[in-house]
Design a protein around this motif. Sequence first.
Motif, PDB file in Angstrom:
ATOM      1  N   ARG A 173     -36.108 -38.284  16.989  1.00 39.90           N
ATOM      2  CA  ARG A 173     -36.804 -37.430  16.032  1.00 39.90           C
ATOM      3  C   ARG A 173     -35.853 -36.369  15.505  1.00 39.90           C
ATOM      4  O   ARG A 173     -34.842 -36.051  16.124  1.00 39.90           O
ATOM      5  CB  ARG A 173     -38.010 -36.749  16.682  1.00 39.90           C
ATOM      6  N   ARG A 174     -36.228 -35.800  14.382  1.00 34.06           N
ATOM      7  CA  ARG A 174     -35.426 -34.740  13.791  1.00 34.06           C
ATOM      8  C   ARG A 174     -35.500 -33.492  14.669  1.00 34.06           C
ATOM      9  O   ARG A 174     -36.576 -33.056  15.068  1.00 34.06           O
ATOM     10  CB  ARG A 174     -35.944 -34.434  12.385  1.00 34.06           C
TER      11      ARG A 174
ATOM     12  N   TYR B 197     -27.690 -23.533  18.162  1.00 32.55           N
ATOM     13  CA  TYR B 197     -29.116 -23.730  18.396  1.00 32.55           C
ATOM     14  C   TYR B 197     -29.450 -23.461  19.865  1.00 32.55           C
ATOM     15  O   TYR B 197     -28.805 -24.035  20.756  1.00 32.55           O
ATOM     16  CB  TYR B 197     -29.524 -25.171  18.098  1.00 32.55           C
TER      17      TYR B 197
ATOM     18  N   SER C 251     -33.159 -30.528  13.898  1.00 37.16           N
ATOM     19  CA  SER C 251     -33.025 -29.446  12.927  1.00 37.16           C
ATOM     20  C   SER C 251     -34.166 -29.528  11.914  1.00 37.16           C
ATOM     21  O   SER C 251     -34.781 -30.572  11.717  1.00 37.16           O
ATOM     22  CB  SER C 251     -31.671 -29.531  12.221  1.00 37.16           C
ATOM     23  N   ARG C 252     -34.427 -28.403  11.272  1.00 37.34           N
ATOM     24  CA  ARG C 252     -35.519 -28.334  10.293  1.00 37.34           C
ATOM     25  C   ARG C 252     -34.942 -28.174   8.897  1.00 37.34           C
ATOM     26  O   ARG C 252     -33.856 -27.608   8.723  1.00 37.34           O
ATOM     27  CB  ARG C 252     -36.425 -27.145  10.605  1.00 37.34           C
ATOM     28  N   PRO C 253     -35.675 -28.636   7.874  1.00 37.02           N
ATOM     29  CA  PRO C 253     -35.192 -28.405   6.501  1.00 37.02           C
ATOM     30  C   PRO C 253     -34.919 -26.935   6.220  1.00 37.02           C
ATOM     31  O   PRO C 253     -33.990 -26.605   5.474  1.00 37.02           O
ATOM     32  CB  PRO C 253     -36.343 -28.953   5.643  1.00 37.02           C
TER      33      PRO C 253
ATOM     34  N   THR D 275     -28.519 -33.280   8.854  1.00 35.05           N
ATOM     35  CA  THR D 275     -29.585 -33.213   9.855  1.00 35.05           C
ATOM     36  C   THR D 275     -29.017 -33.469  11.237  1.00 35.05           C
ATOM     37  O   THR D 275     -28.031 -34.189  11.393  1.00 35.05           O
ATOM     38  CB  THR D 275     -30.674 -34.268   9.541  1.00 35.05           C
TER      39      THR D 275
ATOM     40  N   ASP E  42     -33.530 -24.885   8.030  1.00 36.70           N
ATOM     41  CA  ASP E  42     -32.229 -24.478   8.553  1.00 36.70           C
ATOM     42  C   ASP E  42     -31.131 -24.539   7.491  1.00 36.70           C
ATOM     43  O   ASP E  42     -30.072 -23.929   7.668  1.00 36.70           O
ATOM     44  CB  ASP E  42     -31.821 -25.366   9.734  1.00 36.70           C
TER      45      ASP E  42
END
Length: 342
Positions: free
Chosen positions: A89-90, A138, A92-94, A78, A96
Amino acid sequence: MRLPLLFIRVRPLLVLGAGLLAACSGGAAPDDAATGRKVSRPALPAAFSLPAPGLIAEGLAYDPAGHALYVSTVRGQTIYRLPANGTLRRFSRPADSLSGVFGLAIDTVRGYLWAATGPVPHLARPGAAAPGVALVRYPLAGGPPRRFPVPADGRPHLLGDVLPAPDGTVYATDSRTPVLYRLRPGQLHPEPWLNDSLFYSLQGLALLPGARTLLLADYHRGVLAVELATGRVRALTPPPTDKLRGLDGLCHIGPTTLLATRNGTAPNRLLRVTLDTVAGAVRAATPLSTGPLPDLTLGTVAAGRFYYIGRSGWAEFDEQGRPLPGVAPAPARVGSILLPAR
């Protein structure tokens, strides 16, 4: 890149330029053109922890335009974002589907965050799909990431750190097979651009002014200089009392000054590295005063401070990624110091 030993592959000098380009973005607040006074910018905390234990933090990057710090995790797969005056906060996303995330870097010209990624046994989701070794880009303004995979060639690879150059070329170091990779604009895959006999265990990168010479940290050799036009490699002469082994990350803070993270020797240290630009040598490597650094990895310059991952979490796992008996995982910890004199 901090890795267990399992993953570390165990002439005349260049005359260096007078300044350095940022391998690590950020720095002191800009001057107000009218008054000459420093312009205040939103504040980042001097230290913070990641939201959960056992993630293994590795890389840091700072976006000066967005006033945000980015943190990568290997086991967590992550990337996190900490905006100034905000909450971690996160990013990247799951969806990804990242593998382990190692070095990070910001291309401030084009507005990209670059990440060096690859699978290791420490991944928290070993049963899930773990894409192979790749650079991932990104857009900081939003949008899906783009992967640039390293082609398979029968050798082990793991990109540990990454650096975009002003012309858009991206360089990355391979810590398993000692190769310097290059991804030029328009290419779909990083190319294994340079493999030199001086390369042993490549780590962090920094560019000299004019983007003609690239500095590399090597766990065994110290600091190397690569002439980008010719591929010529030279080892910078170390100070008489320090061979500079065990260096990991490099960040510039002044015309002839680097900050380096050193985790290949005990104790782990932050170093102020002074270059002799005439002789092509490292004149001095001075330890900086910090608290204990039990598990140091990479760092970056942000808003007048040097941020570093002082407790990454690598030491809580064995070489196969298994938690060590009797060791309770703790959240990774990011610390910082004021930038020393340049």
